[in-house]
Design an enzyme around this catalytic site. Structure first.
Site, PDB file in Angstrom:
ATOM      1  N   THR A  15       1.171  -5.012  31.461  1.00 63.25           N
ATOM      2  CA  THR A  15       2.135  -3.720  29.952  1.00 63.25           C
ATOM      3  C   THR A  15       2.818  -2.887  30.626  1.00 63.25           C
ATOM      4  OG1 THR A  15       0.240  -4.174  28.997  1.00 63.25           O
ATOM      5  CG2 THR A  15       1.689  -3.448  27.192  1.00 63.25           C
ATOM      6  N   ASP A  59       0.959  -9.594  35.539  1.00 70.00           N
ATOM      7  CA  ASP A  59       0.235  -9.481  34.883  1.00 70.00           C
ATOM      8  C   ASP A  59      -1.206  -9.663  35.118  1.00 70.00           C
ATOM      9  OD1 ASP A  59      -0.438 -10.332  31.245  1.00 70.00           O
ATOM     10  OD2 ASP A  59      -2.141  -9.788  32.738  1.00 70.00           O
ATOM     11  N   SER A  60      -1.855  -8.630  35.077  1.00 64.77           N
ATOM     12  CA  SER A  60      -3.146  -8.422  36.138  1.00 64.77           C
ATOM     13  C   SER A  60      -4.243  -9.266  36.381  1.00 64.77           C
ATOM     14  CB  SER A  60      -3.672  -6.599  35.764  1.00 64.77           C
ATOM     15  OG  SER A  60      -4.596  -6.467  34.635  1.00 64.77           O
ATOM     16  N   SER A  61      -4.126  -9.779  34.982  1.00 66.49           N
ATOM     17  CA  SER A  61      -4.733 -11.031  35.119  1.00 66.49           C
ATOM     18  C   SER A  61      -4.576 -11.841  35.903  1.00 66.49           C
ATOM     19  CB  SER A  61      -4.714 -11.750  33.711  1.00 66.49           C
ATOM     20  OG  SER A  61      -5.147 -11.490  32.202  1.00 66.49           O
ATOM     21  N   ASP A  92      -6.206  -4.839  32.080  1.00 66.34           N
ATOM     22  CA  ASP A  92      -7.011  -6.115  32.066  1.00 66.34           C
ATOM     23  C   ASP A  92      -8.191  -5.902  33.444  1.00 66.34           C
ATOM     24  OD1 ASP A  92      -5.627  -6.521  29.752  1.00 66.34           O
ATOM     25  OD2 ASP A  92      -5.140  -8.079  30.102  1.00 66.34           O
ATOM     26  N   THR A 278     -27.067  -5.183  35.189  1.00 64.48           N
ATOM     27  CA  THR A 278     -27.450  -4.709  33.766  1.00 64.48           C
ATOM     28  C   THR A 278     -26.073  -5.046  32.463  1.00 64.48           C
ATOM     29  OG1 THR A 278     -28.270  -3.785  31.557  1.00 64.48           O
ATOM     30  CG2 THR A 278     -26.937  -2.156  33.518  1.00 64.48           C
ATOM     31  N   GLN A 279     -26.045  -5.850  31.713  1.00 62.70           N
ATOM     32  CA  GLN A 279     -24.932  -6.105  31.301  1.00 62.70           C
ATOM     33  C   GLN A 279     -24.994  -5.000  30.211  1.00 62.70           C
ATOM     34  OE1 GLN A 279     -26.546  -9.712  28.357  1.00 62.70           O
ATOM     35  NE2 GLN A 279     -27.047 -11.084  29.695  1.00 62.70           N
ATOM     36  N   CYS A 280     -25.690  -3.879  29.390  1.00 64.41           N
ATOM     37  CA  CYS A 280     -25.796  -2.948  28.958  1.00 64.41           C
ATOM     38  C   CYS A 280     -24.498  -1.797  29.017  1.00 64.41           C
ATOM     39  CB  CYS A 280     -26.467  -2.104  29.157  1.00 64.41           C
ATOM     40  SG  CYS A 280     -28.148  -2.237  28.629  1.00 64.41           S
TER      41      CYS A 280
HETATM   42  N1  ASP Z   1      -2.425  -8.024  29.807  1.00 61.59           N
HETATM   43  C1  ASP Z   1      -2.010  -6.520  30.240  1.00 61.59           C
HETATM   44  C2  ASP Z   1      -2.107  -6.878  32.081  1.00 61.59           C
HETATM   45  O1  ASP Z   1      -3.739  -6.336  32.172  1.00 61.59           O
HETATM   46  C3  ASP Z   1      -3.244  -5.189  29.896  1.00 61.59           C
HETATM   47  C4  ASP Z   1      -2.328  -4.590  30.162  1.00 61.59           C
HETATM   48  O2  ASP Z   1      -1.446  -3.635  31.053  1.00 61.59           O
HETATM   49  O3  ASP Z   1      -2.871  -3.807  29.518  1.00 61.59           O
HETATM   50  O4  ASP Z   1      -1.631  -6.641  32.929  1.00 61.59           O
END
Ligand code: ASP
Length: 344
Positions: A15, A59-61, A92, A278-280
């Site tokens: 972003t 995008d880091s996804s 992300d 753990t999920q915590c």
């Molecule tokens: N979707 C964006 C990413 O991870 C979100 C961010 O940068 O905050 O690239």
């Protein structure tokens, strides 16, 4: 020769460098030149800045293990030329990349600070400028002996510096998007930058070694009440699967249903590595504390202590590619590599 510190800015996307497509309003990554134009302050920082960018910022996804290796190699190739490194990265999956870098960069003695933002750098209320400028300042910071103040991989976000492999993204909208639930903040940025030296990794001797192998044949399986034994058996029987991070309840507990336990045991008997995380958000796994985790102890599931899922994923991929046989793998999982968990 200048005695100004030097920092390499590695722009991968996220972003921080996005712009809104005028046709659709969708946020898309822009190139490094445009990003620099948005921050004229960069020219005024008392640091010699170098820049390198992914030819196609992402995008880091879309980050994959091969991209983690790419970033590690950029750092390795420029290691002797710069005092520190700032990686501009989407928030992300930043915690995964930071974790992976902490394992790939063995013997790191210089700062690698990942940062990004929740709002693009061109927007008026952006959090990007402060994150970027302070991250550069931290990457350039030296102690009284002229050594790097933070010789480790860290994440800087919204006035806090955290150990990279301890961070989790906890909020999708707030500027304060990251937390380090199980390890103290390494530094806080207020009027002054205050470092907590006891929390920062000690200086490591020896040269940097950049590792470039990761094995992604792993799964992350989140337990939930009602999870079916036949589904678990099927999930763990995927061809090629070598390890699974199980995210469990509370201090590392799971269902005691014999069919469910048998499904896990069969995978273990085939040599699969199982890790209990753990999920915590905070706290640690203590296998055997409750009867509901005794089966994990009996079948040799690795207790993840207070490791994050992100760090467990990166460490598992790293160790699968750097160990021979289950015994060595389990032993190395149970020892911290870069401060990613606290021994109990
Ligand atoms: N979707 C964006 C990413 O991870 C979100 C961010 O940068 O905050 O690239």
């Amino acid at each position: 020769m200048s005695d100004r510190a030097s920092v390499l800015l590695i722009y991968t996307g996220g972003t921080i460098g996005m712009w809104a497509d005028p046709r659709t309003g969708t946020l898309r990554p822009m190139d490094l030149g445009l990003l620099e134009e948005q921050v004229p302050e960069l020219a005024r920082i008392n640091v010699r800045l170098g820049t390198v960018a992914f030819e196609r910022p992402i995008d880091s996804s879309d980050m994959r293990p091969a991209d983690w290796v790419r970033i590690a190699r950029i750092i390795g190739d420029n290691y002797s030329t710069y005092d520190g490194f700032v990686v501009l990265h989407g928030s992300d999956t930043m915690a995964y990349t930071a974790s992976a870098l902490s394992f790939l960069l063995e013997g790191l003695a210089k700062p690698v600070v990942l940062t990004g933002s929740q709002l693009p750098i061109g927007t008026i209320r952006t959090d990007a400028k402060e994150n970027l400028i302070t991250a550069i300042e931290i990457a350039a910071a030296k102690d009284e002996q002229g050594r790097a103040m933070v010789p480790e991989v860290a994440v800087y976000f919204e006035y806090r510096l955290m150990r990279g492999n301890r961070t989790v993204k906890v909020h999708a909208e707030r500027f304060e998007a990251f937390r380090s639930p199980n390890w103290p903040t390494l530094a806080e940025a207020g009027v002054h930058l205050r470092y907590d030296r006891a929390a920062i990794l000690p200086h490591r001797a020896g040269p940097l070694k950049v590792h470039d192998r990761l094995d992604d044949r792993i799964a992350v399986i989140r337990l939930f009440p009602g999870i079916r034994a036949d589904w678990m058996r099927h999930a763990l029987a995927q061809p090629g699967l070598r390890a699974a991070v199980l995210t469990t309840f509370g201090s590392g507990n799971g269902p005691t249903d014999p069919e469910f336990v048998a499904a896990l045991r069969e995978a273990r008997d085939r040599g699969m590595l199982l890790i209990n995380v753990t999920q915590c958000v905070g706290g640690r796994v203590e296998q055997g504390r409750y009867a509901t985790s005794q089966a994990f102890v009996d079948m040799g599931v690795v207790g993840g202590a207070d490791i994050t899922v992100e760090a467990a994923v990166a460490k598992t991929m790293f160790l699968l590619a750097h160990t021979q046989g289950t015994e060595e793998l389990v032993q190395r999982m149970e020892a911290p590599i870069a401060g990613e968990f606290t021994l109990g």
